[in-house]
Design an enzyme around this catalytic site. Structure first.
Site, PDB file in Angstrom:
ATOM      1  N   GLY A 257       0.862  -1.229  -0.205  1.00 25.64           N
ATOM      2  CA  GLY A 257       0.040   0.081  -0.105  1.00 25.64           C
ATOM      3  C   GLY A 257       0.895   1.261   0.107  1.00 25.64           C
ATOM      4  O   GLY A 257       2.051   1.272   0.353  1.00 25.64           O
ATOM      5  N   CYS A 258       0.116   2.447  -0.330  1.00 29.74           N
ATOM      6  CA  CYS A 258       0.995   3.818  -0.471  1.00 29.74           C
ATOM      7  C   CYS A 258       1.598   4.031   0.947  1.00 29.74           C
ATOM      8  O   CYS A 258       2.533   4.594   1.287  1.00 29.74           O
ATOM      9  CB  CYS A 258       0.090   4.476  -1.362  1.00 29.74           C
ATOM     10  SG  CYS A 258      -1.292   4.857  -0.362  1.00 29.74           S
TER      11      CYS A 258
END
Lengths: 349, 349, 349, 349
Positions: B151-152
């Protein structure tokens, strides 16, 4: 009521003029000063103000204090840090009253001031100056001659924590963390390379990550509320937007927190405060909802995973964090309701 | 090398197509899928891609997995959470290799996944899937069939803390605080009222203040680095900008920290990593300096007042936090240097 | 004075509520309607309004006209085009007075309306409705039952050209060109993919390049001023900002133009208009200087190279271009000064 | 191939370095100059470039031409107007080749240059310099020693009109109107009060409404295409965004226009041009679709009401309007395909 604004070419000066133009007491601005813009008409520098109040008649003057003192009953000092401490004594001596928007009179301890800013030229006034946060100091503000208008970050952080600390919720063995983000107007109106549009737009950064000058001001007030010395890990950030501060604050509670109960404490603490909106559970404050207003929106969260309380606080840095708060202090000092001329709806969008 | 992109109408799909168009291996995109846009030409949906690679010839197809598996050697799954776990098994069975950009294979524990997302339809693959953070898992990524692209937010936070935890600096008695802010593209390309221009522009807020789904992913990887279970107080915020994540992380060190020494540890940890830039002392990372790139900029601070270390991390959420990292994983899985096609200069301003 | 707002969930409704909250006549909003938000409290939908006027007590109701007519003396119709023509007749029949912010009553010719919009259900009212541009129609507005509040683009363009046309400066053998740019709030509050933050931010485009529905409205009023049919080449553009319209207008003069003389004509034409600011020679109007206000800033240029006059006009599309103008019309209809509650300083920055 | 960049601290210098870092010919930057930043490392001034090419090894030098001439084979002059005319002669004398990004060699007539800029110090070179718009002058650019890179506004306007004029569509009895809007990066990297974030954000204005210096450059090229002197009413505007120019052009056609036929003429005119995208009927170009690229997007409209053709043109002012076009010229001068290193997808969002 005649009013003077010293240092009226910055954004806080402009914001004062915006607010005074629609103030029901119609205070008359009789003098505005500026070193760089002396002799220029106000509306040549700020064409947006044309057509309002007596603004088309005003010209900037050089800030020659001796003479100015008699020109108004009330002075807003919107000059840079270090100037107000020279300007205040002669104005007070001439019977003027002052709200100072700089940091010059915010710290009660001259030692601390000297260490974070510069040697203070009027340390004797530090004990007289009242810290101009109406929710905490209204009784002292009303009769004051000299009110030190709080910094923008401190306003957002102190209002967020006051009921928490005052009511003994804090486990002071862990530091409070105040992660706060401000729009660019907080940096003033000067032309700085770092604040040019292309450097800021669509970008985000922290700045003065360690040692921002608002730290001692925040700690002074939080320590007073807690009744003992507190340290805060404060990190300011620069947002790609004009106005607004959002502070996300992490505080360790003594015990697990009942969120509704804590919210009741906040509602009670601020029950006479027209500008603090304690939001319902789960509410996500955003800066646009206080844009151009004197409101401070607060929301409380309990993060069971980490055991921390998260408090989120939103203000408009130029209005609530500077000129709006200054007008509220002016209202109190004039014996008027704190909210006169300030019950403004946010400009959305 | 034939490549397929499943769910190519979102911003991560678009970013993949941007990066692949200038990749030196000239991977050929042979299939792109979309439920809503089926049968429409790619460049009708994304006119910006016209004139590049073979993009004017591509059309969106419905995602009929069975048939698709043979149409490419390598698949990027850019579909929403919950879709990839159904898509992956048939593709793998047909000999395809996968980088999945969703959350479906990031958590190793199916229980945890079920609790935060939905019941997992292919839990057997969770142990095979490799967490695609090259700085930590490059050896496992190279031979993998199935890589779970991080995920970012987790990317920005794990890279910021890995050397700190791995080298035993953390005093784990206090929670780690990860205060992170993202541009709006992180919310995807759908039309949500809350992400309309006028709601976001010139405003700032925290969201999902408690319980954001990236929490277990962050804690899984930080706990692995620390060697024991850690809890993180994570607060995501929405920035009025397109791209970029800045994470400001507060961690209590075991002892007072020598900042230069700590920075050496970081430089050593990342000495073979082309994308992590450990910045000099006092450096203030900003998201515009990684805009459109796969870099992660890190800077370290020690706040003597609070005793906390502050670590600041900047990435581009769509590139390093999604599609750029996916291409780096693709590179590794193809036996190529991690940085192929990714040594891009930030688009500034 | 009791006031109703029909269709109060859009940005023009919100702007009305902002302006009425600080109106010196303290008009009482007694009814607000919304189809989607019926039964929800106003401040749940617009938390920014909490704490102001009686807004915390208001709830949205379904727009059941029959019953509503008696609930207020004055109605602002802020519903979409096509709704007002059904709502107006029963309200008028019950003795209510109306400012309609939609296009339903702006065109005097039902044929033209039918062609650009839809068949009109109350064509008989078209001749009674007064076009609510106070600078041109104040005497007719004062006694009117039904005022058609002008469109945002038309407001900016008609004010820019009125003195030019009325005084016979135009060489009508060449078309007038009106190149106009608007902030995104002009597109309303709905969630449209094309108005999502990431699609608009840091971008700019023209839209409805040919055939925007404001064309007949603009031409109706300009033709009336000129005394003969005029055609305008009008091109609207979408700016990556919240509020504001800037129109750059190109008009061929009959003869070479003495700019100072032309400016005198404008000053004279608008000598009784508190909201039109005819700026000095060379002044470059910008939308931020009218942000949140009812002002229209005008500046005149003569381009000797092309022989064209360029007129630049700046307004706030939501305030002067919609709700501010509606309040000005309300003032006039109530026998009050046009400017009551509208002498606001722009929110800068 | 060794390359020098003179005046490398501005945004065009930065953009050159961005593009050269990913150029397939891997041109080696051997010298960069700057007066203010001399002796500072490149990546201290532009940290975004760290980790790319040889940029961590480069330092700014003072621009001492005599010595510099031998340090590279090819020079990009990115200095302010007035500097290039002094720099070019010694470089050419030493056998160097030049793309000059300033205005110094764009006008063929020294008289006109003197009138709009300053007295030219090397007027003899004006006739040798080739106007570096590849779509019009590729054959002359290939062998040239000195190429004058077009201005950003002229690029957008000339490309929009070239097929129209060249094919005799224009009714030259009416002036062409070029209403063009640029992002702030067009104003350069200097710290100007007018370009500070708070002055520009959420605002829009026209500037240099009459007499912008790009006028003679635009008219020179349009007149050459038309075969007779043309005058253009050109109005530049400042957009609250980083990059991009959109020009909306109004031209009177000789006769009523068949839009599809006109589009075919454009497609044919640009059939060998990789960077001009003639968009389908009704397409609304937007600047984000060319962000960071060398594309020029064109769309054609016929406004039956006014009888005018509207042509809309979108470019990235820093890339296509400056450094990207400079690299295209560099490619041609080196005997390479115009598009080498420039087939980049727009950074969206």
């Amino acid at each position: 009521m005649n009013v003077g604004i010293i240092g009226a070419t910055g954004y806080t000066g402009l914001e004062l003029l915006r607010l005074l133009a629609q103030h029901p007491a119609a205070p008359r601005v009789t003098v505005i000063t500026s070193r760089q813009e002396r002799d220029r008409p106000l509306t040549a520098v700020f064409p947006a103000l044309s057509g309002l109040a007596n603004y088309d008649q005003l010209k900037f003057e050089a800030p020659q204090t001796a003479e100015l003192a008699g020109r108004a009953d009330f002075f807003f000092l919107a000059a840079p840090h270090g100037a107000a401490m020279d300007l205040a004594p002669p104005i007070l001596a001439a019977g003027g009253r002052i709200v100072d928007l700089s940091a010059d009179f915010r710290l009660r301890d001259a030692e601390v001031f000297n260490q974070w800013y510069l040697p203070h030229s009027a340390p004797g006034l530090l004990s007289e100056a009242v810290y101009g946060l109406p929710e905490l100091y209204a009784p002292q503000i009303r009769p004051a001659r000299l009110v030190a208008n709080p910094g923008c970050y401190p306003t957002s952080i102190i209002l967020a924590l006051a009921p928490f600390l005052k009511n003994g919720f804090l486990d002071a063995s862990q530091p409070i963390i105040a992660d706060a983000c401000s729009g660019v107007s907080g940096a003033g109106r000067g032309a700085l390379a770092g604040n040019s549009f292309c450097e800021v737009q669509d970008s985000f950064k922290a700045y003065k990550v360690v040692g921002h000058r608002h730290s001692p001001e925040i700690e002074q007030e939080l320590s007073a509320l807690q009744g003992r010395d507190l340290r805060v890990a404060f990190t300011p950030h620069l947002l790609p937007m004009n106005r607004g501060i959002l502070a996300t604050i992490y505080a360790a509670p003594q015990n697990d927190v009942n969120l509704e109960g804590l919210r009741e404490v906040y509602l009670d603490f601020y029950r006479h405060s027209p500008f603090v909106r304690v939001r319902p559970s789960g509410f996500e404050p955003q800066t646009s909802e206080v844009r151009g207003t004197n409101f401070c929106d607060l929301s409380l969260f309990f993060d069971r995973r980490s055991g921390l309380v998260k408090i989120i606080s939103a203000i408009d840095n130029l209005c609530r964090g500077a000129s709006g708060q200054a007008v509220a202090n002016f209202n109190l000092m004039c014996g008027r309701p704190e909210s006169d001329g300030l019950m403004l709806a946010a400009l959305r969008p």
